[in-house]
Design a protein around this motif. Structure first.
Motif, PDB file in Angstrom:
ATOM      1  N   ARG A 196      16.495   0.082  36.448  1.00  0.00           N
ATOM      2  CA  ARG A 196      15.758   1.254  35.977  1.00  0.00           C
ATOM      3  C   ARG A 196      14.806   0.896  34.841  1.00  0.00           C
ATOM      4  O   ARG A 196      13.638   1.291  34.861  1.00  0.00           O
ATOM      5  N   VAL A 197      15.290   0.171  33.851  1.00  0.00           N
ATOM      6  CA  VAL A 197      14.480  -0.230  32.702  1.00  0.00           C
ATOM      7  C   VAL A 197      15.136  -1.446  32.070  1.00  0.00           C
ATOM      8  O   VAL A 197      16.361  -1.625  32.165  1.00  0.00           O
ATOM      9  N   THR A 228      10.911  -2.908  37.859  1.00  0.00           N
ATOM     10  CA  THR A 228      11.597  -1.635  38.075  1.00  0.00           C
ATOM     11  C   THR A 228      11.819  -1.414  39.568  1.00  0.00           C
ATOM     12  O   THR A 228      10.898  -1.569  40.387  1.00  0.00           O
TER      13      THR A 228
END
Length: 804
Positions: A200-201, A219
C-alpha cells in the motif's frame, strides 16, 4: 427582401396611376409614389441594422448534459422540480438508492427521513438546507439541498459520503510524510501491505533497498516478490547479492482480531553498523510512541519495557507513571491469565492472540488485550496492544443508559396507567360515600383520610408519568427569567437561612415553549436537591443564558443537536456526586438520601418534564466541588404562524353539574365503569354501559333502532378488542354530531397525536365524581352548536381543549 421591395414599388406605381386618373395631376401622383418607395426603403434598412434577438419560447433544459456532469463528480446528485418529480439523477445516486427514488422519499432511518424532509423545506424557503449524517445501516451521507434554476424552480440534492476515521489512512499519511522520513534517516524500513499481500505504501528506506530508487513506484506490487529466504530461514532482499545482510521483520496488525488484514511491517538489518539489538529497540520505541493506538513491550520475564502515551491513557496511568508488570494494570482475578499469556507468547514460534481482561480503572467493562511475540529486538519479546476506546466506551454507556431509561419509562408509564384506574375507583367511591355522610359522622374522617391518601398516590403516578414523558402538559411560549422570578420567593422559604440563593440572567435569551407549572416544578426540585447536598449551608446559583448554534457546534456534544438553545443552570457548592452514581441519578426510585427522606422520583420527574418539552438535561459534578444541572431548551421559532385569536369565554357554570340526557359509557375496567355510572346517575343522567368498543357500537345501534337519542359518548381510550378511537370513528359515520369525552391515564398530547378525530374532549385519570360531572357538562355545552344550531365560538371556549 428584394422581392418584397419590388412588390412595394409596383404597388406604389399602381397607386400613382389611380391617383393620376382620378385627379389628372401628374405631380401629385409622382409625389405619392415616391413617398411610398422612400418609406419602404427606410423600413428595409431599419430591419437590417436593428439587433436581432433570439427568442426561445419553448426552451427545455438538456438534462443529458446535466447527467453527464453529475456522473463526472464524486457525489450522488439528483434534481427535482416544483411538483416533486425527479427530473435528473446521476448513476452514483442510483447505486446508493436503487430504483432512483425521489428525494426526500428515500429509504432512510425514520429520524433521518424527517431531517432530509426538513432540509428540502428549508431549501424551498431559504434557498438551501442541509442534513448531515443521514443514511441507512452502514451507509452514512451528508445531504446538501439548494434551490436553483433560471426561475429557481428546481432543487439540487447533493449526497456525499461521510468521511470515516481509518487507522489505515492514518498510517498511510504517516509513512508518506515526516514520520516516514525520520524512519528512513534512522535506517528503519517500513511498509504497509494489505490482506492480499500487496504493498500500500512504503518509506524511502524500503524503496531504496527493495527497488534501488527512493522514487520508485511499487504500490500494488506483491510484497513477497521483493524478498527471498535462504536455507537457514533468514530473510534477504531479492535484488541484493548473496553477500547481503539479512533483515529482521516485525509485523504489527492494523486491525484488531484480523491477523490476515492490513499490516505494518518494520524491517531492520540483522547485524552491521550500529544496528544491534539494543539500538534497534530504541528505534522501535521511537516509532511506537508515534502510533495512534496503545502499544507496549515486555521482556521474557513479563516486565514492562516500554509503553506509549495512547496505552497509558487507555489503562488510566498518570503522565510518567510506568507499571512493573502488565498484570499490575488489571484486576486481581485477571492477573494470572495475563502473566501466563505473556510467558507463552515470549517463547517458541512467533504468534499472536487476544485475551479479555478487566482494567483496574474500569473493572466492570472487559477489554481486549492483544499479544504478539517478537524476535530480534534484544530484550523485547512480547508486543501488547490496547485500543484507547474511552470515547467509544463513553458512547456505549450513553446508548445503554438511554435504552435503559426508555425501557424503565415504558414500564413506569404502564404501571401508572393501571394504577390510575385503581385510584379512579377508590377516589370515586370515596366521593359517593362522602355524599351520604356529613362532617361529624363517625365515618366521615376515615373516608376523608382514604381520599387524601389516594390523592397523594395520584401525585406519585403523575411523577411516574412525567418521567415516562406521558403526562399532560399545557405548553406556552415564555421566557425562562420570568419563571425563575415567579418561583424565587418560594425558593427562599424552601432553602432556609443557611443556604444563599443567587440568581443571574444572561442577555438576548430566546423564548421557549414549555408548561410554566412544570418548569417551576423542575426548578424547585433541583433547588431542593441542591439544598440537601449542603447540610452545613452554602450557595445555590440559578443562571439563565443563551447558547447559540455556533457554540453548540464548538461543544461537539454527542447528544445535543446543533441549534439555538436557552439554558438554565442550577448549581451548588455542596459535596458533589460520586462518578459511579452520576449515570444513575435520573433513574426512578434511585436516591442517595436516607430511608424515608426521599422517594427517588424528584430527578426522574425533572428528566421526564425536560425531555417531554423537547429539551436536554445534563449533570456535571466533581466530588467535593459541588454539582451542576444544565437544562437546554430549544428556542421557539414561530415562523409563518399567525397569532391565535382570543376566544370568547362562556359564563362560569362549574356549580351547575346537574344534567339530563342519555350517556353511553364505554369502559373495560369494571371498577371504573361502576363508579362512573353511579356518579353520572346521581347527577341526573340516564346511563347505558358497555365493556369494550364492540359492545359500545352494539348499544349505539340498539338505541337508534329504538329511536332513543344518545346525547354523549364517554369512552376509555385503550381497551381490548376495539379501542375507543376506532369505536368513535365508526360511530361518527351514523352519528356525525355525537359529542365524545375520552378518559385515559395516558397523556393528552400522546393521544392527540394518534387520534385524528374532531370535536372530542379529554378527561385525565384519576378523576373525582365532581370532575367527571363537570367534564360531561362542558362537553355537552361545547358541542351543542352542531346539535342546536348555535354559533361555534361559544362552545370552543367552554371546552378548554383545542379541537383537532
Amino acid at each position: 427582401m428584394r422581392g418584397l421591395l419590388a412588390m412595394l414599388s409596383g404597388g406604389a406605381l399602381a397607386c400613382a396611376l389611380l391617383i393620376y386618373l382620378a385627379v389628372d395631376h401628374v405631380a401629385l401622383a409622382a409625389g405619392f409614389a415616391a413617398t411610398l418607395v422612400a418609406i419602404a426603403t427606410l423600413g428595409y434598412w431599419f430591419v437590417q441594422l436593428a439587433p436581432r434577438q433570439a427568442i426561445d419560447i419553448d426552451a427545455v433544459p438538456d438534462w443529458t448534459v446535466a447527467r453527464a456532469a453529475a456522473d463526472a463528480s464524486s457525489m450522488a446528485i439528483a434534481v427535482t422540480d416544483r411538483s416533486g418529480r425527479l427530473v435528473c439523477a446521476s448513476d452514483l445516486y442510483g447505486e446508493w438508492f436503487p430504483g432512483f427514488p425521489t428525494p426526500p422519499g428515500l429509504p432512510l432511518d425514520s429520524s433521518d427521513a424527517d431531517r432530509l424532509t426538513a432540509a428540502g423545506r428549508a431549501a424551498w424557503s431559504d434557498g438551501e438546507g442541509r442534513a448531515g449524517g443521514i443514511g441507512r445501516g452502514a451507509l452514512r451521507l451528508d445531504a446538501d439541498v439548494k434551490r436553483t434554476g433560471r426561475s429557481e424552480d428546481y432543487l439540487l440534492w447533493r449526497f456525499t459520503p461521510v468521511k470515516q476515521v481509518s487507522v489505515l489512512d492514518d498510517f498511510n499519511r504517516m509513512l508518506s510524510g515526516e514520520a516516514g522520513r525520520q524512519l528512513t534517516e534512522a535506517g528503519i524500513m517500513a511498509v504497509i501491505i494489505g490482506g492480499e499481500g500487496r504493498i500500500r505504501v512504503a518509506n524511502g528506506a524500503f524503496l531504496l533497498r527493495a527497488a534501488g530508487r527512493i522514487d520508485a513506484n511499487i504500490t500494488g506490487r506483491d510484497f513477497a516478490s521483493y524478498l527471498r529466504i535462504d536455507d537457514k530461514g533468514r530473510v534477504f532482499f531479492a535484488r541484493e547479492e548473496r553477500s547481503a545482510l539479512p533483515v529482521r521483520l516485525l509485523q504489527v496488525p492494523l486491525r484488531r482480531n484480523d491477523a490476515e488484514g492490513p499490516m505494518l511491517i518494520l524491517m531492520l538489518d540483522e547485524q552491521g553498523g550500529s544496528m544491534d539489538g539494543t539500538s534497534a529497540l530504541s528505534y522501535i520505541e521511537t516509532l511506537l510512541s508515534l502510533l495512534p493506538f496503545g502499544l507496549a513491550m515486555a521482556d521474557r520475564d513479563g516486565r514492562v519495557l516500554f509503553l506509549n502515551n495512547a496505552f497509558s491513557r487507555a489503562v488510566g496511568l498518570k503522565p510518567g507513571e510506568k507499571p512493573s508488570y502488565p498484570g499490575d494494570l488489571v484486576i486481581r482475578e485477571d492477573q494470572a491469565a495475563v502473566a501466563d499469556s505473556v510467558r507463552r507468547f515470549a517463547v517458541g514460534p512467533q504468534m499472536s492472540g487476544d485475551i479479555a481482561v478487566r482494567m483496574r480503572v474500569q473493572p466492570d467493562e472487559p477489554v481486549a488485550l492483544s499479544l504478539a511475540g517478537v524476535r530480534g529486538l534484544g530484550e523485547a519479546a512480547v508486543l501488547l496492544s490496547l485500543k484507547d476506546n474511552s470515547e467509544e466506551s463513553k458512547l456505549k454507556r450513553q446508548v445503554a443508559q438511554a435504552t435503559k431509561m426508555q425501557a424503565i419509562g415504558q414500564l413506569a408509564g404502564g404501571v401508572a396507567h393501571d394504577f390510575n384506574n385503581i385510584l379512579t375507583a377508590i377516589i370515586g367511591h370515596c366521593d359517593l360515600m362522602l355524599m351520604r355522610h356529613t362532617p361529624g359522622d363517625s365515618d366521615y374522617d376515615d373516608i376523608q383520610q382514604i381520599k387524601s391518601n389516594s390523592n397523594r398516590a395520584a401525585g406519585l403516578t403523575r411523577q411516574l408519568l412525567a418521567f415516562s414523558r406521558q403526562q399532560t402538559l399545557r405548553p406556552q411560549v415564555l421566557q425562562l427569567p420570568d419563571i425563575v422570578a415567579d418561583v424565587s420567593n418560594l425558593l427562599n422559604r424552601l432553602l432556609g437561612e443557611k443556604v444563599k440563593l443567587v440568581v443571574s440572567h444572561g442577555r438576548n435569551l430566546g423564548a421557549v415553549r414549555a408548561d410554566p407549572g412544570q418548569l417551576e416544578q423542575v426548578i424547585v426540585n433541583l433547588a431542593v436537591n441542591a439544598r440537601d447536598a449542603m447540610p452545613q449551608g452554602g450557595t445555590v446559583n440559578i443562571q439563565t443564558y443563551a447558547v447559540p448554534a455556533a457554540r453548540v457546534r464548538e461543544m461537539r456534544h454527542e447528544i445535543l443537536p446543533v441549534s439555538d438553545y436557552t439554558a438554565l443552570r442550577v448549581s451548588d457548592t455542596g459535596l458533589g456526586i460520586a462518578p459511579d452514581l452520576l449515570s444513575k441519578i435520573f433513574e426512578p426510585f434511585f436516591t442517595t438520601k436516607d430511608v424515608g427522606k426521599g422517594t427517588g422520583l424528584g430527578l426522574s420527574t425533572v428528566y421526564g418534564i425536560v425531555k417531554q418539552s423537547g429539551g436536554f438535561i445534563f449533570a456535571e459534578s466533581e466530588p467535593g466541588q459541588g454539582a451542576s444541572f444544565v437544562i437546554y431548551l430549544p428556542v421557539y421559532a414561530a415562523i409563518g404562524k399567525a397569532p391565535e385569536p382570543e376566544k370568547p369565554r362562556l359564563p362560569d357554570r362549574r356549580s351547575e353539574v346537574w344534567g339530563t340526557g342519555t350517556i353511553l359509557l364505554v369502559e373495560d375496567e369494571d371498577m371504573v365503569r361502576t363508579v362512573a355510572e353511579r356518579a353520572l346517575v346521581r347527577q341526573g343522567y340516564s346511563v347505558i354501559t358497555a365493556a369494550d368498543g364492540e359492545q359500545g357500537l352494539e348499544m349505539l345501534a340498539k338505541a337508534a333502532a329504538q329511536a332513543q337519542t344518545i346525547d354523549l359518548l364517554i369512552s376509555d381510550v385503550v381497551m381490548p378488542n376495539m379501542d375507543g378511537p376506532t369505536m368513535v370513528a365508526q360511530a361518527r359515520r351514523t352519528h356525525p354530531d355525537l359529542p365524545v369525552l375520552f378518559m385515559s391515564g395516558y397523556a393528552e398530547e400522546q393521544l392527540r397525536k394518534s387520534i385524528a378525530i374532531a370535536n372530542v374532549n379529554f378527561l385525565p385519570k384519576p378523576f373525582s365524581v365532581s370532575q367527571l360531572a363537570e367534564a360531561a357538562r362542558d362537553t355537552l355545552i361545547a358541542y351543542a352548536p352542531a346539535r342546536s344550531g348555535h354559533s361555534a365560538a361559544e362552545p370552543e371556549a367552554a371546552v378548554g381543549l383545542a379541537s383537532d
